[in-house]
Design a protein around this motif. Structure first.
Motif, PDB file in Angstrom:
ATOM      1  N   ILE A 279       0.836  -1.203   0.000  1.00  0.00           N
ATOM      2  CA  ILE A 279       0.000   0.000   0.000  1.00  0.00           C
ATOM      3  C   ILE A 279       0.869   1.251   0.000  1.00  0.00           C
ATOM      4  CG2 ILE A 279      -1.699   1.337   1.302  1.00  0.00           C
ATOM      5  CD1 ILE A 279      -2.850  -1.279   2.336  1.00  0.00           C
ATOM      6  N   LYS A 280       0.529   2.186  -0.875  1.00  0.00           N
ATOM      7  CA  LYS A 280       1.192   3.491  -0.930  1.00  0.00           C
ATOM      8  C   LYS A 280       0.283   4.489  -0.221  1.00  0.00           C
ATOM      9  CE  LYS A 280       3.416   2.429  -5.369  1.00  0.00           C
ATOM     10  NZ  LYS A 280       3.018   0.996  -5.387  1.00  0.00           N
ATOM     11  N   TRP A 281       0.742   5.036   0.893  1.00  0.00           N
ATOM     12  CA  TRP A 281      -0.100   5.868   1.736  1.00  0.00           C
ATOM     13  C   TRP A 281      -0.003   7.344   1.339  1.00  0.00           C
ATOM     14  CZ3 TRP A 281      -3.631   3.708   4.743  1.00  0.00           C
ATOM     15  CH2 TRP A 281      -3.449   2.357   5.106  1.00  0.00           C
ATOM     16  N   VAL A 282      -1.131   8.023   1.360  1.00  0.00           N
ATOM     17  CA  VAL A 282      -1.197   9.417   0.938  1.00  0.00           C
ATOM     18  C   VAL A 282      -2.405  10.083   1.580  1.00  0.00           C
ATOM     19  CG1 VAL A 282      -2.577   8.881  -1.104  1.00  0.00           C
ATOM     20  CG2 VAL A 282      -1.117  10.911  -1.109  1.00  0.00           C
ATOM     21  N   SER A 283      -2.367  11.384   1.723  1.00  0.00           N
ATOM     22  CA  SER A 283      -3.519  12.130   2.239  1.00  0.00           C
ATOM     23  C   SER A 283      -4.620  12.175   1.187  1.00  0.00           C
ATOM     24  CB  SER A 283      -3.106  13.561   2.594  1.00  0.00           C
ATOM     25  OG  SER A 283      -4.249  14.380   2.767  1.00  0.00           O
ATOM     26  N   PRO A 284      -5.885  12.064   1.590  1.00  0.00           N
ATOM     27  CA  PRO A 284      -6.981  12.162   0.614  1.00  0.00           C
ATOM     28  C   PRO A 284      -7.065  13.545  -0.028  1.00  0.00           C
ATOM     29  CG  PRO A 284      -7.836  12.174   2.853  1.00  0.00           C
ATOM     30  CD  PRO A 284      -6.386  11.815   2.950  1.00  0.00           C
ATOM     31  N   TYR A 285      -6.407  14.531   0.577  1.00  0.00           N
ATOM     32  CA  TYR A 285      -6.427  15.893   0.045  1.00  0.00           C
ATOM     33  C   TYR A 285      -5.300  16.149  -0.951  1.00  0.00           C
ATOM     34  CZ  TYR A 285      -9.280  16.479   4.277  1.00  0.00           C
ATOM     35  OH  TYR A 285     -10.212  16.339   5.255  1.00  0.00           O
ATOM     36  N   ASP A 286      -4.326  15.236  -1.032  1.00  0.00           N
ATOM     37  CA  ASP A 286      -3.140  15.461  -1.851  1.00  0.00           C
ATOM     38  C   ASP A 286      -3.327  14.824  -3.236  1.00  0.00           C
ATOM     39  OD1 ASP A 286      -0.639  15.893  -2.896  1.00  0.00           O
ATOM     40  OD2 ASP A 286       0.452  15.238  -1.100  1.00  0.00           O
ATOM     41  N   TRP A 287      -4.082  15.494  -4.088  1.00  0.00           N
ATOM     42  CA  TRP A 287      -4.361  14.960  -5.415  1.00  0.00           C
ATOM     43  C   TRP A 287      -3.095  14.834  -6.260  1.00  0.00           C
ATOM     44  CZ3 TRP A 287      -7.082  11.856  -7.945  1.00  0.00           C
ATOM     45  CH2 TRP A 287      -7.223  11.910  -9.338  1.00  0.00           C
ATOM     46  N   GLU A 288      -2.158  15.730  -6.058  1.00  0.00           N
ATOM     47  CA  GLU A 288      -0.902  15.664  -6.812  1.00  0.00           C
ATOM     48  C   GLU A 288      -0.156  14.370  -6.503  1.00  0.00           C
ATOM     49  OE1 GLU A 288       3.255  18.241  -7.270  1.00  0.00           O
ATOM     50  OE2 GLU A 288       1.412  19.248  -6.625  1.00  0.00           O
ATOM     51  N   ALA A 289      -0.115  13.995  -5.221  1.00  0.00           N
ATOM     52  CA  ALA A 289       0.562  12.757  -4.831  1.00  0.00           C
ATOM     53  C   ALA A 289      -0.190  11.532  -5.357  1.00  0.00           C
ATOM     54  CB  ALA A 289       0.683  12.688  -3.308  1.00  0.00           C
ATOM     55  N   ILE A 290      -1.509  11.605  -5.354  1.00  0.00           N
ATOM     56  CA  ILE A 290      -2.317  10.496  -5.876  1.00  0.00           C
ATOM     57  C   ILE A 290      -2.070  10.327  -7.374  1.00  0.00           C
ATOM     58  CG2 ILE A 290      -4.686   9.703  -6.306  1.00  0.00           C
ATOM     59  CD1 ILE A 290      -5.453  11.177  -3.657  1.00  0.00           C
ATOM     60  N   GLN A 291      -2.021  11.438  -8.087  1.00  0.00           N
ATOM     61  CA  GLN A 291      -1.734  11.377  -9.521  1.00  0.00           C
ATOM     62  C   GLN A 291      -0.357  10.784  -9.789  1.00  0.00           C
ATOM     63  OE1 GLN A 291      -2.626  15.610 -10.498  1.00  0.00           O
ATOM     64  NE2 GLN A 291      -3.907  14.771 -12.115  1.00  0.00           N
ATOM     65  N   PHE A 292       0.605  11.135  -8.946  1.00  0.00           N
ATOM     66  CA  PHE A 292       1.959  10.599  -9.123  1.00  0.00           C
ATOM     67  C   PHE A 292       1.948   9.077  -8.994  1.00  0.00           C
ATOM     68  CE2 PHE A 292       6.072   9.193  -7.530  1.00  0.00           C
ATOM     69  CZ  PHE A 292       6.947   9.802  -8.431  1.00  0.00           C
ATOM     70  N   ILE A 293       1.196   8.564  -8.015  1.00  0.00           N
ATOM     71  CA  ILE A 293       1.100   7.117  -7.838  1.00  0.00           C
ATOM     72  C   ILE A 293       0.469   6.483  -9.075  1.00  0.00           C
ATOM     73  CG2 ILE A 293      -0.021   5.280  -6.515  1.00  0.00           C
ATOM     74  CD1 ILE A 293       0.167   7.130  -4.055  1.00  0.00           C
ATOM     75  N   ILE A 294      -0.602   7.098  -9.574  1.00  0.00           N
ATOM     76  CA  ILE A 294      -1.316   6.546 -10.732  1.00  0.00           C
ATOM     77  C   ILE A 294      -0.407   6.459 -11.947  1.00  0.00           C
ATOM     78  CG2 ILE A 294      -3.172   6.999 -12.386  1.00  0.00           C
ATOM     79  CD1 ILE A 294      -4.733   8.288 -10.048  1.00  0.00           C
ATOM     80  N   HIS A 295       0.371   7.491 -12.170  1.00  0.00           N
ATOM     81  CA  HIS A 295       1.157   7.562 -13.410  1.00  0.00           C
ATOM     82  C   HIS A 295       2.571   6.987 -13.283  1.00  0.00           C
ATOM     83  CE1 HIS A 295      -2.008   9.805 -15.304  1.00  0.00           C
ATOM     84  NE2 HIS A 295      -1.973  10.739 -14.376  1.00  0.00           N
ATOM     85  N   ASN A 296       2.976   6.626 -12.071  1.00  0.00           N
ATOM     86  CA  ASN A 296       4.348   6.135 -11.895  1.00  0.00           C
ATOM     87  C   ASN A 296       4.415   4.768 -11.223  1.00  0.00           C
ATOM     88  OD1 ASN A 296       6.285   8.567 -12.661  1.00  0.00           O
ATOM     89  ND2 ASN A 296       4.514   9.423 -11.570  1.00  0.00           N
ATOM     90  N   SER A 297       3.308   4.058 -11.171  1.00  0.00           N
ATOM     91  CA  SER A 297       3.310   2.735 -10.545  1.00  0.00           C
ATOM     92  C   SER A 297       3.633   1.662 -11.577  1.00  0.00           C
ATOM     93  CB  SER A 297       1.946   2.472  -9.910  1.00  0.00           C
ATOM     94  OG  SER A 297       1.693   3.381  -8.872  1.00  0.00           O
TER      95      SER A 297
END
Length: 297
Positions: A279-297
């Motif tokens: 699991i890659k943990w991130v804040s629900p408010y940090d859309w930039e970090a979520i996008q990074f996970i989506i595009h770099n996994s």
């Protein structure tokens, strides 16, 4: 390669909103892994996505079966895999969202092929539990499967009853049926865990319970009170409201118990998922970090 993005995290943290945002960004659909939102007629108590949210992205396994229908992790694994086949036939991505740990594991890791349990057997054991409590059922489990009886949490009534169901149905100890071998999937799985400081999670839970009450949780509980014996309603929110309706406690006490028990469940969820190193943990408010996970996994 086809990819399933799995959004997990404690109840009330905002998994639905994040999943919808991901699904819209990828132009795909959401598979719900919530073991209570699958039932019809109780959208308030199960915090189902709103009509507006459901209109934004196609959801699967939301209010699709009746309260008296039997639905298991094994059935979810089979039906969710079939659902994903349909999504992947037209899209490279899919999203799964939900807080039911066993459902998430069933789809991501697979579960043992266990026999279907006869409905009459299940109903009889739950009736025994309601009339006698868990001690006699646990005692029978100790006889039929002493190995599993040593490790099962006796406070987890569902697990104790389910183990005894399988012992009786199969004629074998449940511990012999559990291989716990992880299955391989023909798609990638990327797990995104949503996290916030515990105090903030608890505050969100308290506010969500208040909103549920304001939106008509009591009326919804009264509408299904006559079905309170069903396993589908043996869950936080309804158990406490049923206690209030039957005169066992005040409404205020019931609401506080819902908040307390929901916070306990959130803690259990976090403990469960913190063991998962994928699991890659991130804040629900940090859309930039979520996008990074989506595009770099």
């Amino acid at each position: 390669m086809k990819t399933l993005f799995v959004v997990v995290g404690p109840t009330g943290i905002g998994k639905t909103a994040v999943s919808i945002k991901i699904a819209k960004a990828l132009n795909t659909e959401i598979v719900s892994s919530d073991s209570r939102q699958i039932y019809r007629g109780i959208p308030i108590g199960t915090a189902c996505p709103s009509a507006q949210e459901l209109s934004e992205v196609k959801h699967h396994f939301i209010e699709t079966i009746e309260l008296d229908d039997y639905f298991s992790c094994g059935r979810f694994e089979i039906e969710a895999l079939k659902c994903l086949e349909g999504i992947f036939a037209k899209n490279d991505y899919a999203v799964m969202c939900g807080g039911s740990m066993l459902y998430v594991d069933a789809l991501c890791k697979g579960i043992d092929d266990l026999p279907d349990v006869d409905k009459d057997l299940r109903d009889s054991l739950w009736k025994r539990f309601e009339e006698e409590g868990i001690d006699n059922i646990y005692g029978e489990l100790k006889i039929l499967d002493p190995e599993y009886a040593k490790v099962v949490d006796i406070k987890n009534h569902k697990r104790v009853i389910h183990a005894l169901e399988l012992c009786i149905e199969s004629g074998k100890p449940y511990s012999e049926l559990r291989t716990q071998t992880q299955k391989t999937r023909d798609f990638r799985i990327v797990k995104i865990g949503l996290t916030l400081p515990r105090e903030e999670v608890y505050d969100r839970i308290n506010r969500r319970v208040d909103a549920m009450v304001a939106n008509g949780l009591e009326d919804e509980a009264r509408s299904v009170y006559h079905l309170r014996h069903l396993n589908s309603l043996n869950t936080v929110g309804f158990k406490e409201m049923f206690a209030y309706i039957s005169g066992e406690c005040s409404k205020e006490s019931a609401i506080e118990s819902i908040k307390t028990n929901t916070r306990r469940y959130a803690k259990k969820q976090l403990t469960w998922w913190q063991r998962d190193t994928e699991i890659k943990w991130v804040s629900p408010y940090d859309w930039e970090a979520i996008q990074f996970i989506i595009h770099n996994s």
